[in-house]
Write a protein that holds these residues in place. Structure first.
Motif, PDB file in Angstrom:
ATOM      1  N   LEU A  40      -6.392  -0.664  -1.449  1.00 47.77           N
ATOM      2  CA  LEU A  40      -5.355   0.390  -1.426  1.00 47.77           C
ATOM      3  C   LEU A  40      -4.237  -0.041  -2.004  1.00 47.77           C
ATOM      4  O   LEU A  40      -3.557   1.134  -2.398  1.00 47.77           O
ATOM      5  N   LEU A  95      -6.882   6.254  -5.352  1.00 52.22           N
ATOM      6  CA  LEU A  95      -7.360   6.458  -3.813  1.00 52.22           C
ATOM      7  C   LEU A  95      -8.914   6.915  -3.825  1.00 52.22           C
ATOM      8  O   LEU A  95      -9.652   6.399  -3.088  1.00 52.22           O
ATOM      9  N   LEU A 134     -11.467   4.478  -5.087  1.00 51.67           N
ATOM     10  CA  LEU A 134     -11.809   3.368  -3.823  1.00 51.67           C
ATOM     11  C   LEU A 134     -12.561   3.897  -2.810  1.00 51.67           C
ATOM     12  O   LEU A 134     -13.629   3.297  -2.095  1.00 51.67           O
ATOM     13  N   LEU A 135     -12.315   5.217  -2.520  1.00 45.87           N
ATOM     14  CA  LEU A 135     -12.941   5.531  -0.911  1.00 45.87           C
ATOM     15  C   LEU A 135     -13.918   6.525  -1.276  1.00 45.87           C
ATOM     16  O   LEU A 135     -14.775   6.823  -0.138  1.00 45.87           O
ATOM     17  N   PRO A 181      -4.409   2.525  -6.198  1.00 36.28           N
ATOM     18  CA  PRO A 181      -3.600   3.701  -6.359  1.00 36.28           C
ATOM     19  C   PRO A 181      -2.431   3.388  -7.648  1.00 36.28           C
ATOM     20  O   PRO A 181      -2.191   4.406  -8.245  1.00 36.28           O
ATOM     21  N   VAL A 227       0.663  -1.153  -0.112  1.00 37.30           N
ATOM     22  CA  VAL A 227      -0.114   0.060  -0.087  1.00 37.30           C
ATOM     23  C   VAL A 227       1.052   1.323  -0.136  1.00 37.30           C
ATOM     24  O   VAL A 227       0.584   2.473  -0.825  1.00 37.30           O
ATOM     25  N   VAL A 239      -9.781  -3.929   2.328  1.00 36.68           N
ATOM     26  CA  VAL A 239      -9.584  -2.490   2.161  1.00 36.68           C
ATOM     27  C   VAL A 239      -8.124  -2.459   1.819  1.00 36.68           C
ATOM     28  O   VAL A 239      -7.604  -1.555   0.773  1.00 36.68           O
ATOM     29  N   LEU A 240      -7.396  -3.184   2.519  1.00 36.38           N
ATOM     30  CA  LEU A 240      -5.691  -3.264   2.116  1.00 36.38           C
ATOM     31  C   LEU A 240      -5.384  -3.519   0.840  1.00 36.38           C
ATOM     32  O   LEU A 240      -4.705  -2.956  -0.020  1.00 36.38           O
ATOM     33  N   SER A 242       2.523   1.749  -3.426  1.00 34.82           N
ATOM     34  CA  SER A 242       1.390   2.126  -4.491  1.00 34.82           C
ATOM     35  C   SER A 242       1.004   3.528  -4.294  1.00 34.82           C
ATOM     36  O   SER A 242       0.916   4.159  -5.153  1.00 34.82           O
ATOM     37  N   LEU A 243       0.791   3.956  -2.887  1.00 34.28           N
ATOM     38  CA  LEU A 243       0.422   5.524  -2.770  1.00 34.28           C
ATOM     39  C   LEU A 243       1.526   6.473  -3.301  1.00 34.28           C
ATOM     40  O   LEU A 243       1.203   7.462  -3.484  1.00 34.28           O
TER      41      LEU A 243
END
Ligand code: TRP
Length: 442
Positions: free
Chosen positions: A266, A199, A202-203, A270, A186, A262-263, A189-190
Motif C-alpha cells: 500500500l 490501489l 494491488l487489491l 499508489p 501509506v 500489505v502495508l 502515498s494514497l
C-alpha cells in the motif's frame, strides 16, 4: 562444555522469531514480486498459501524445535533415530548460507541509502531525495561491496554476542515504530495523484493475471517471508522456554507478516503512477519509489532517515537468524566456539555475496536459468531448497514422529485444531509441495 542458548522470556521468543520472519521478504520482496506477477492476483495467492500452507508449516517447525531442543543438523536423528535424516538440517544450512549471500546485497543497498541521506542531513549532498539514483547506487561495484560488507559485519557482531543480547529489548519499540512509519507512508502515498489505480492494481485480483509462474513465486514468497523450510524457525524454537505457546506464536507471526507485506504494498503501488514508474520495476522498486514519496512530506529527509534505520533493523533481525543457524550447527551449541564460527561463516558469506552484488553491475550480462546470478541464488533457495526442506520435515512429522507426543507439544487444544493440522501436514501439504515442485521443473 555444552550449553544451549535460551531466550529469557517467551515474549523474547516471539519477538525474535517475528524479527526473523519480518524483514526484506515482506517489505522489499513482496511488493516487487506482486508488481511482476499481477498485483491483486499475487496478493490473493500469497494470502492463500500463507494461511493454508505457511501457518501449519510454521506450527510444525515450532513443534519440532520444542520437541528436539537441539541444533538442526542433529535434531532429526535425535527425534527419529535415523542419522541420514539430518540431511534435512544440512539442506537448511546450505539454503540459509546462500540466502544470506544475496540477502546482504539488499541489506547493503539500505546501508548505502542511509549514508546518502546522512550526507544530505549534514549538508554535504543537496537536492531532493529523488537525486539518489538507484541505477547509480547499484551500478558502482565497489560501493555496493562495501555496503554489503557493512551489513554482514553488523550481523556478525550481533551474533557474536549471543541470542540473549539487547535485541529483544530493542525490537519491542523498533517493530511498533516501523508499523507506524509504514502507516504514515501509506497515508502519504494514497494522497498522491493516480493513487487509486495503484490501489486497485494491488487489491483487485484479476483472473487473467494468474499465471503458473505467479503461483510458484507466491508459494516461494510465503516460504521466504516466514523463514520456512530451512529449519531456521526450528532453531529458534529449540532456544525457547518450555512454556512457549506454539499456535499463538505462529499465528501472530503470520498475521504480522501479512500486515507488513500489505502495508509495504500500500505504501508503494499508489505512488508508482505519480512518479512515472511501472509495477514491474523489479528488485529496485522500493528503493526507487520511497525516496520520492518522502520528498513530498514535510521533514521528508529526516523521516526517510529514521525509516531507513528501522528498515535496516528489520533486515538485521532476519540476517541474524540466517547466521545464527550456521552458528548453532557448527558450534553444536557449544557457545565457546560462537565467536570463531560466526567470524568464519561471515567471511564465507561475504565471498559468495560478491557475485550476487555484481549481478547488478559488472556481471549483469551473465544470464542463465532464472536470470542473473542473484536471481538464480534466490530461485535456488526460495523455490528449490526451501520447499525440499519443508517437504522433508512434513514427511518426518507425519510418518515418523509419535502422534501422541506431537499432540502434547501442540499444547492445549480448545478449538480441536490438532487433528486438522496433523492431517494437513501428513497428507495434504506434502502433495501440494511435490506438485508445485514438479510443475516448476517442467
Ligand atoms: N523471513 C526473512 C525475511 O522475510 C528472511 C529469512 C530470515 C529467512 N531467516 C530465514 C528465510 C530463514 C528463510 C529461512 O526477510
Amino acid at each position: 562444555m555444552q550449553k544451549q542458548s535460551q531466550w529469557k522470556t517467551s515474549t523474547g521468543f516471539i519477538l525474535a522469531s517475528a524479527g526473523s520472519a519480518i524483514g526484506l521478504g515482506a517489505m522489499w520482496k513482496f511488493p516487487y514480486m506482486a508488481g511482476i506477477y499481477g498485483g491483486g492476483a499475487f496478493l490473493f495467492m500469497f494470502l492463500l498459501f500463507t494461511l493454508i500452507v505457511g501457518l501449519p508449516l510454521l506450527i510444525m517447525e515450532f513443534a519440532i524445535g520444542k520437541m528436539g531442543r537441539t541444533y538442526t543438523t542433529k535434531i532429526y536423528e535425535k527425534l527419529t533415530n535415523k542419522k541420514w535424516l539430518n540431511i534435512i538440517g544440512w539442506n537448511g544450512n546450505l539454503a540459509v548460507f546462500i540466502l544470506f549471500g544475496f540477502y546482504s546485497v539488499i541489506g547493503g543497498w539500505i546501508v548505502i541509502y542511509l549514508a546518502h541521506v546522512f550526507m544530505q542531513i549534514l549538508g554535504f549532498e543537496q537536492g531532493p531525495l529523488g537525486h539518489i539514483q538507484f541505477e547509480q547506487v547499484i551500478g558502482n561495484p565497489w560501493i555496493t561491496i562495501v555496503g554489503q560488507g557493512v551489513f554482514i559485519l553488523l550481523t556478525m557482531i550481533i551474533v557474536m554476542f549471543g541470542v540473549e543480547s539487547g535485541l529483544e529489548k530493542a525490537s519491542k519499540f523498533m517493530m511498533p515504530l516501523l508499523f507506524i512509519f509504514l502507516i504514515i507512508i501509506v497515508a502519504k502515498s494514497l494522497s498522491l495523484d493516480g493513487a487509486m489505480s495503484g490501489l486497485k492494481f494491488l487489491l483487485q485480483p484479476r483472473t487473467e493475471d494468474i499465471s503458473m509462474d505467479g503461483v510458484l513465486f507466491a508459494l516461494g514468497q510465503s516460504f521466504f517471508t516466514l523463514s520456512l523450510g530451512t529449519t531456521g524457525m526450528i532453531t529458534y524454537a529449540s532456544y525457547a522456554s518450555k512454556e512457549m505457546t506454539i499456535k499463538t506464536s505462529a499465528l501472530s507471526i503470520v498475521l504480522m507478516n501479512i500486515l507488513v507485506s500489505v502495508l509495504a504494498g500500500l505504501a508503494i503501488f499508489p505512488a508508482i503512477g505519480a512518479f512515472g514508474y511501472e509495477p514491474t520495476e523489479g528488485p529496485g522498486l522500493l528503493f526507487k519509489v520511497l525516496p520520492q514519496v518522502f520528498d513530498e512530506m514535510a521533514f521528508g529527509t529526516g523521516f526517510y532517515f529514521i525509516f531507513l534505520i528501522l528498515f535496516l533493523f528489520a533486515a538485521l533481525t532476519s540476517s541474524i537468524s540466517l547466521l545464527e543457524l550456521n552458528v548453532s550447527n557448527f558450534t553444536k551449541n557449544d557457545n565457546s566456539k560462537r565467536t570463531k564460527v560466526a567470524f568464519i561463516a561471515s567471511i564465507l558469506v561475504f565471498i559468495i555475496s560478491i557475485p550476487a552484488t555484481l549481478s547488478f553491475s559488472s556481471l549483469s550480462s551473465i544470464q542463465f536459468a532464472a536470470g542473473t546470478i542473484f536471481d538464480n541464488m534466490d530461485f535456488l533457495v526460495s523455490n528449490i531448497l526451501m520447499p525440499l526442506g519443508a517437504l522433508g520435515t512434513t514427511l518426518v512429522t507425519g510418518y515418523l514422529l509419535d502422534k501422541q507426543a506431537l499432540r502434547t507439544y501442540f499444547g492445549p487444544d480448545r478449538f480441536k485444531l490438532f487433528a486438522p493440522w496433523y492431517y494437513l501436514v501428513k497428507f495434504v501439504l506434502p502433495v501440494v509441495i511435490i506438485v508445485v515442485f514438479i510443475v516448476q521443473l517442467i
